[in-house]
Write an enzyme that holds these catalytic residues in place. Structure first.
Site, short mmCIF file in Angstrom:
data_model
loop_
_atom_site.label_atom_id
_atom_site.label_comp_id
_atom_site.label_asym_id
_atom_site.label_seq_id
_atom_site.Cartn_x
_atom_site.Cartn_y
_atom_site.Cartn_z
N TYR A 74 -0.41 64.25 -42.79
CA TYR A 74 -1.82 63.37 -42.50
C TYR A 74 -2.71 65.41 -42.80
O TYR A 74 -4.27 64.67 -43.10
CB TYR A 74 -2.25 64.23 -41.00
N HIS B 297 9.61 62.26 -40.52
CA HIS B 297 8.59 61.54 -40.80
C HIS B 297 9.09 59.93 -41.87
O HIS B 297 9.23 58.91 -41.25
CB HIS B 297 7.34 61.90 -41.48
#
Length: 176
Positions: free
Chosen positions: A47, A105
């Site tokens: 992110y 992730h």
């Protein structure tokens, strides 16, 4: 706040997801959420906002024990040494000594699941993370992780809503 107990951690069911939040806007959103009694902040290496979140956490002056911080290692960093480097970088950006939940992730074709989970377990034993888990794993991968490797994962964080029914996956996870 409703709490989920999993793998010896208390996880607030409601958390602030920070995907696509950046810079000052991210910091302001996290500061606002913390002032409104959010205690679970979810971020990820990918992110690119861990520094802003770390600044917001520091500015909140909330006791660390009252917060639940989740971050994730990106699928390009799933080799043992890369996982360790990625977590250390995330901790530095977040201004923390430990995260509460560290997730893989996304799966990657080249990942070596046994080596990956051996490293994640070492990081947990060293106190760098309180719990480990995965995100976006399908049932076949979960079977390998849970049934063959017997990794003590706390969760499989997945997208789930009316436009994406994951009922078979949810049933598998609920049973284990």
């Amino acid at each position: 706040m409703e709490i989920l107990q999993t793998q010896d951690i208390s996880l607030p069911r409601l958390g602030l997801g920070t995907y696509r939040m950046q810079g000052d806007a991210c910091r302001a959103a996290v500061e606002s959420a913390l002032s409104l009694s959010y205690r679970h902040i979810d971020t990820a290496e990918m992110y690119g906002n861990e520094e802003a979140i770390g600044a917001a956490i520091a500015a909140s002056r909330l006791p660390r024990k009252n917060l639940h911080i989740t971050t994730k290692v990106w699928n390009e960093n799933l080799a043992p040494d890369a996982i360790r480097r990625a977590l250390e970088a995330s901790l530095k950006k977040l201004r923390l000594d430990q995260v509460d939940l560290y997730l893989v992730h996304w799966p990657a074709r080249s990942m070596n699941l046994p080596a990956m989970f051996e490293t994640l377990l070492k990081l947990r034993q060293e106190g760098r993370t309180r719990a480990i888990g995965v995100a976006n794993f399908n049932i076949a991968l979960l079977r390998t992780v849970v049934e063959e490797i017997k990794a003590p994962i706390a969760c499989n964080q997945v997208e789930y809503h009316v436009m994406l029914d994951q009922t078979p996956l949810r049933k598998y996870m609920a049973a284990r």
